[in-house]
Scaffold this motif. Structure first.
Motif, PDB file in Angstrom:
ATOM      1  N   THR A  77      11.054 -13.527 -11.123  1.00  0.00           N
ATOM      2  CA  THR A  77      10.283 -12.289 -11.028  1.00  0.00           C
ATOM      3  C   THR A  77       9.321 -12.191 -12.210  1.00  0.00           C
ATOM      4  OG1 THR A  77      11.995 -11.058 -12.231  1.00  0.00           O
ATOM      5  CG2 THR A  77      12.109 -11.032  -9.817  1.00  0.00           C
ATOM      6  N   ASN A  90      10.414 -13.681 -15.502  1.00  0.00           N
ATOM      7  CA  ASN A  90      11.753 -13.177 -15.780  1.00  0.00           C
ATOM      8  C   ASN A  90      12.822 -13.911 -14.996  1.00  0.00           C
ATOM      9  OD1 ASN A  90      10.445 -11.236 -17.339  1.00  0.00           O
ATOM     10  ND2 ASN A  90      10.434  -9.731 -15.673  1.00  0.00           N
ATOM     11  N   GLN A  92      15.872 -12.714 -13.094  1.00  0.00           N
ATOM     12  CA  GLN A  92      16.446 -11.464 -12.583  1.00  0.00           C
ATOM     13  C   GLN A  92      17.860 -11.679 -12.060  1.00  0.00           C
ATOM     14  OE1 GLN A  92      15.236  -9.468  -8.766  1.00  0.00           O
ATOM     15  NE2 GLN A  92      14.333  -7.974 -10.153  1.00  0.00           N
ATOM     16  N   HIS A  93      18.760 -10.811 -12.446  1.00  0.00           N
ATOM     17  CA  HIS A  93      20.198 -10.798 -12.114  1.00  0.00           C
ATOM     18  C   HIS A  93      20.834 -12.189 -11.963  1.00  0.00           C
ATOM     19  CE1 HIS A  93      19.181 -11.408  -7.873  1.00  0.00           C
ATOM     20  NE2 HIS A  93      18.535 -10.266  -7.824  1.00  0.00           N
ATOM     21  N   GLY A 112      19.991 -10.115 -17.357  1.00  0.00           N
ATOM     22  CA  GLY A 112      18.572 -10.041 -17.041  1.00  0.00           C
ATOM     23  C   GLY A 112      17.750 -10.473 -18.235  1.00  0.00           C
ATOM     24  N   ALA A 190      18.097  -6.449 -13.779  1.00  0.00           N
ATOM     25  CA  ALA A 190      17.040  -6.802 -12.831  1.00  0.00           C
ATOM     26  C   ALA A 190      15.648  -6.520 -13.379  1.00  0.00           C
ATOM     27  CB  ALA A 190      17.259  -6.052 -11.521  1.00  0.00           C
ATOM     28  N   PRO A 191      15.218  -7.265 -14.424  1.00  0.00           N
ATOM     29  CA  PRO A 191      13.816  -7.128 -14.825  1.00  0.00           C
ATOM     30  C   PRO A 191      12.914  -7.702 -13.745  1.00  0.00           C
ATOM     31  CG  PRO A 191      14.819  -8.980 -15.964  1.00  0.00           C
ATOM     32  CD  PRO A 191      15.926  -8.293 -15.203  1.00  0.00           C
ATOM     33  N   ASP A 192      11.893  -6.964 -13.379  1.00  0.00           N
ATOM     34  CA  ASP A 192      11.010  -7.424 -12.302  1.00  0.00           C
ATOM     35  C   ASP A 192       9.606  -7.661 -12.844  1.00  0.00           C
ATOM     36  OD1 ASP A 192       9.602  -7.713  -9.746  1.00  0.00           O
ATOM     37  OD2 ASP A 192      11.414  -6.916  -8.846  1.00  0.00           O
ATOM     38  N   TRP A 210      12.296  -2.452 -14.592  1.00  0.00           N
ATOM     39  CA  TRP A 210      13.727  -2.709 -14.430  1.00  0.00           C
ATOM     40  C   TRP A 210      14.143  -2.050 -13.126  1.00  0.00           C
ATOM     41  CZ3 TRP A 210      16.388  -5.798 -17.882  1.00  0.00           C
ATOM     42  CH2 TRP A 210      15.656  -6.189 -19.017  1.00  0.00           C
ATOM     43  N   GLU A 211      14.445  -2.880 -12.134  1.00  0.00           N
ATOM     44  CA  GLU A 211      14.549  -2.436 -10.742  1.00  0.00           C
ATOM     45  C   GLU A 211      15.965  -1.977 -10.393  1.00  0.00           C
ATOM     46  OE1 GLU A 211      13.360  -4.132  -6.306  1.00  0.00           O
ATOM     47  OE2 GLU A 211      13.843  -5.509  -7.927  1.00  0.00           O
ATOM     48  N   ASP A 601      12.203 -15.616  -4.351  1.00  0.00           N
ATOM     49  CA  ASP A 601      13.255 -14.596  -4.299  1.00  0.00           C
ATOM     50  C   ASP A 601      14.152 -14.973  -3.119  1.00  0.00           C
ATOM     51  OD1 ASP A 601      14.822 -12.368  -3.990  1.00  0.00           O
ATOM     52  OD2 ASP A 601      13.189 -10.995  -3.540  1.00  0.00           O
TER      53      ASP A 601
END
Length: 617
Positions: A77, A90, A92-93, A112, A190-192, A210-211, A601
């Protein structure tokens, strides 16, 4: 890209089937934004547009290069390319079972992670870049492996940057707290989206979404030394309290005037095929998609969420945030502003979504303007995603301004479980939207399916901005996209190609394109109904489309650029989509040289950051 495509010169062309040839032509005829190095030679013919250009040779083969892979469990992401050529992205998770550390960071990738590929200028890459390997060892599977540079971690979930003293972040990066209670709600993994706002050479502010619920955005002041290494000088979480908080900040963009645009996703949950009235205040089920965490103990007004928010003073000590209700309420992935500083394209990341366009009344002011939805016409007699395009016309939905729309939204403030009536609704209903689309003079009564709030009142345009997908669909727009993800242009290329008042006599007519990532070509895109009726061959492997930017940054056509491989439903896990081809592309970046960067993704064990070259031979 599969071996069968990459090595086309080794094949006996006479033995290719018509279908395989047509697929190859669609993939190999795509030139980059600048029209150079096209099918007619090194300098290219003026306006070599790819899909519509005459096919001289099938040797013009596109290439997918694996720029990097992310650790097990993670999505790619936040890919963002700065004017100085720095590429941020990033992790993410990632899996919390990742324990391997690398020499650059000496940290495990089990949180994250926000980072950058240091030591390389992505605005000055060689034509040929060797792919990074498909991860094999535990170390490769659990770390970032890159083809170029070194991945440097800038921050991870919960980081406090205590070494910065008062400039640190005592409550932790990506950690969210309730607006009223002040209690910790979530430590977000979850940084997006990343968006970089420069403050000078080698320094600037990095904004990161941050989602989750509630939504969040961090800002880190970062600087780069002479060796390409970055350091964090201060960090903060943006305060969204004055706009009632945000919900699930997903992707975004940076406007041409330097303001980050952050997208609220997940929040609307209004299927275009729904036949039931909204009942968020049903005492038997008060789950409002998580936004109750924002305003507890008050009951939330769902119409205050699901918009694009602009950070209007990104460099100030306390950045100002404005929600632009004008761009519509739906599951926003991201909005991208064209170089005219008034035309905005927005994607809806959901099943049955709409491609929206907003045109502001005044450049650099998104607070008023007109919202449109795209109507698609699929190529006749074509259904394979690799070769099938769509003509585009635009349906006007409505014109509005933030002040007027906010006044409509406020009418739903204060609704709680005491207002619930079984079979009735305090919120906008499909009957309300249909009455608006029909041009009725008043809202329907509750007996005829109308909302208790507006029953019998004079009609207005609130449906267009509070239930934008329903409104656009009922006006005739195509509401059939599945996971319409990131939208990207190269601003400078688009400005040069479209923004010129007139071409100099004898000068090449240049072209620029807008690219779209589609994670899934599934569900409403392959159901055999409506405007989009594609085959299920690609399905969850997804693909990337593009549109030529026309006069006034309009688009009239959407065409495939590169698709994932054939989806193998008989297999499970990562094997469903070929590891050497696209697997659920999410967001895209258009580079200055016409190549595009694509983040996955997907369900691969190690998702990939790809670079695709539509001009390579």
């Amino acid at each position: 890209m599969s071996t069968s495509i990459v090595n086309t010169k080794k094949y006996n062309k006479s033995k290719l089937s018509l279908l395989s040839l047509s697929v190859m032509v669609a993939l190999t005829a795509c030139d980059g934004d600048d029209g150079k190095d096209g099918i007619n030679g090194a300098d290219g013919a003026a306006g070599a547009d790819g899909i519509n250009a005459p096919i001289v040779s099938v040797d013009h083969t596109p290439v997918l290069t694996r720029l990097a892979t992310v650790p097990t469990g993670a999505e790619v992401t936040g890919a963002f390319l700065t004017d100085e050529g720095d590429l941020f992205f990033n992790v993410q998770h990632p899996s919390d079972a990742n324990v391997e550390t690398d020499k650059v960071n000496a940290k495990a990738f089990n949180k994250g992670t926000v980072g950058v590929l240091r030591g390389v200028n992505f605005n000055n890459l060689p034509k040929n870049v060797v792919s990074s390997p498909v991860p094999q060892s535990d170390f490769e599977r659990q770390t970032v492996v890159s083809a170029l540079g070194e991945y440097q971690i800038l921050g991870q979930t919960q980081d406090t940057f205590s070494e910065l003293g008062a400039n640190g972040l005592a409550k932790g990066l990506g950690v969210h707290y309730g607006m009223i209670s002040g209690d910790k709600i979530i430590e977000n993994n979850a940084p997006d989206f990343n968006g970089y706002v420069s403050t000078g050479e080698g320094e600037g502010y990095l904004f990161t979404n941050w989602e989750s619920y509630p939504g969040g955005m961090s800002r880190m002041k970062i600087e780069k030394d002479e060796f390409g290494s970055w350091s964090v000088k201060d960090a903060m979480m943006i305060n969204f309290d004055h706009v009632g908080g945000t919900a699930a900040n997903c992707f975004g963009s940076v406007s041409p005037w330097g303001t980050p645009l952050t997208s609220e996703e997940w929040i609307v949950n209004s299927s275009v095929n729904s036949t039931t009235s909204p009942s968020w205040n049903d005492p038997a089920n008060t789950n409002t998609d998580g936004i109750e965490a924002l305003t507890a103990p008050d009951f939330p007004n769902p119409y205050r969420y699901g918009y694009i928010a602009e950070i209007t003073e990104p460099k100030s000590a306390e950045p100002i945030v404005v929600k632009h209700y004008t761009i519509g309420r739906y599951e926003h992935e991201n909005s991208t502003v064209m170089p005219d500083r008034k035309t905005v394209y927005s994607s809806q990341d959901d099943t049955g979504g709409v491609l929206f366009k907003f045109i502001a009344d005044t450049p650099e002011d998104l607070s008023s303007g007109t919202l449109y939805g795209a109507k698609l016409k699929q190529d006749q007699g074509s259904s394979d995603p690799a070769t099938t395009g769509f003509d585009v016309t635009w349906v006007e939905v409505a014109r509005g301004d933030n002040t007027t729309i906010e006044a409509w939204i406020s009418e739903y403030d204060g609704i709680d479980t005491d207002d619930y009536d079984s079979g009735l609704s305090s919120y906008m209903t499909l009957a309300d939207v249909q009455a608006w689309a029909n041009g009725d003079a008043t809202y329907p009564s509750v007996e005829n399916g109308g909302s208790k709030v507006t029953a019998g009142q004079p009609m207005d345009d609130r449906a267009a901005f509070l239930e934008s997908r329903q409104a656009a669909k009922m006006k005739g727009a195509t509401a059939e996209w599945r996971k319409l993800e990131g939208i990207s242009i190269n601003h400078d290329r688009a400005l040069e190609a479209v923004g010129k008042e007139e071409a100099v006599a004898g000068e090449d007519v240049m072209q620029a394109f807008m690219y779209y990532g589609i994670a899934d070509i599934d569900n409403t895109m392959i159901d055999g109904e409506g405007d989009i009726q594609l085959s299920a061959r690609v399905k969850d492997c997804g693909g990337v489309y593009r549109s030529k930017l026309e006069e006034n940054y309009d688009i009239k056509r959407i065409e495939p650029v590169v698709m994932g491989g054939t989806y193998r439903s008989s297999l499970t896990g990562a094997e469903r989509c070929d590891v050497n081809q696209l697997s659920q592309p999410d967001n895209v970046i258009v580079m200055k040289d016409g190549r595009i960067i694509i983040g996955e993704d997907g369900f691969q064990e190690n998702n990939t950051l790809w670079m695709y070259d539509p001009k390579s031979k």
